[in-house]
Design a protein around this motif. Sequence first.
Motif, mmCIF file in Angstrom:
data_model
loop_
_atom_site.group_PDB
_atom_site.id
_atom_site.type_symbol
_atom_site.label_atom_id
_atom_site.label_comp_id
_atom_site.label_asym_id
_atom_site.label_seq_id
_atom_site.Cartn_x
_atom_site.Cartn_y
_atom_site.Cartn_z
ATOM 1 N N TYR A 65 0.848 -1.190 0.000
ATOM 2 C CA TYR A 65 0.000 0.000 0.000
ATOM 3 C C TYR A 65 0.887 1.246 0.000
ATOM 4 O O TYR A 65 2.024 1.212 0.498
ATOM 5 N N THR A 115 -2.914 2.026 9.185
ATOM 6 C CA THR A 115 -3.658 0.844 9.598
ATOM 7 C C THR A 115 -4.207 1.083 10.995
ATOM 8 O O THR A 115 -3.527 1.677 11.849
ATOM 9 N N ARG A 168 -7.178 -0.739 6.678
ATOM 10 C CA ARG A 168 -6.248 0.173 6.021
ATOM 11 C C ARG A 168 -7.055 1.363 5.512
ATOM 12 O O ARG A 168 -8.098 1.173 4.887
#
Length: 305
Positions: free
Chosen positions: A25, A31, A44
């Motif tokens: 990512y 997160t 996320r």
Amino acid sequence: MRFLVAVSALFLAFAPPVRAEVPAYPASFETREITANGTVLHVRIGGKGPAVLLLHGYGETGDMWAPLAAALMRDHQVIVPDLRGMGLSAVAPGGYDKKTQAADMVALLDALKVTQADVVAHDIGNMVAYAFAVQNQKRVTRLVLIDAPVPGIGPWEEILKNPLLWHFRFGGPDMERLVAGRERIYLDRFWNEFSADPAHFDEASRAHYAAIYARPGHMHAGFAQFAAFDQDAIDNRGFLAAQGKLGMPVLALGGEKSFAGTMATVMRAAATNVTQGIVPASGHWIMEENPDATVKLVTDFLGAK
């Protein structure tokens, strides 16, 4: 319940890291562990703009969506949970019916103060997404369902007759003991049989997901997702009878070598505004087999007026 969630969280805190590399990512994503509907979801979050909720399926986690999340974050707030009992979310003792997991998504969006969202889903994520959308039609602006049927909807009973779907009825304590320590062998069969070319589901991804599913309780949770299908079918038929067909725009995407146009057939039984799409040169694992085409199909649909 609190004890089970605490134990799961403690285990995750001290579990060894998964070392295999999968698409990452963007660094700007954060997160969070969010309490939702009696469990804890690993989520996320990144980007700014209208919200989009991405739901993964079996054999993967929310990690699968990294390339799509990177594209969407330019003009969306992207929210990517691991489903109940899967990925890095807590292993709940129950609640694997999709009606309950739809309530997980309601609680998640409420916690983030998100009133409306596009929803993009794959595999078991489709089933959670439908249960969420049909009960919360004003909260879902657009819906994308990718390459998996929805229990009780359209040609569900015919789809169940396909021998490739033997795993829908595979589960229970004896099966869990058979698979324990052999999670990679079990999962490889799906990654191989449901791919147009198994080489496209690479070794790094296989090692990554197999390690996650080998964690205590995670195969049990996976089997529980399938064991709930009979109840899901009852619930979905009831939703359709009570709520009627979905009215928001729906993109039904199938892998060319997998569900293909059958996805649109399924969703036309449950929605009035369905666009059919095909991910070319792909089997079931669309983000591994043809991520570029998948990202374009989804972003074009979500960006359409």
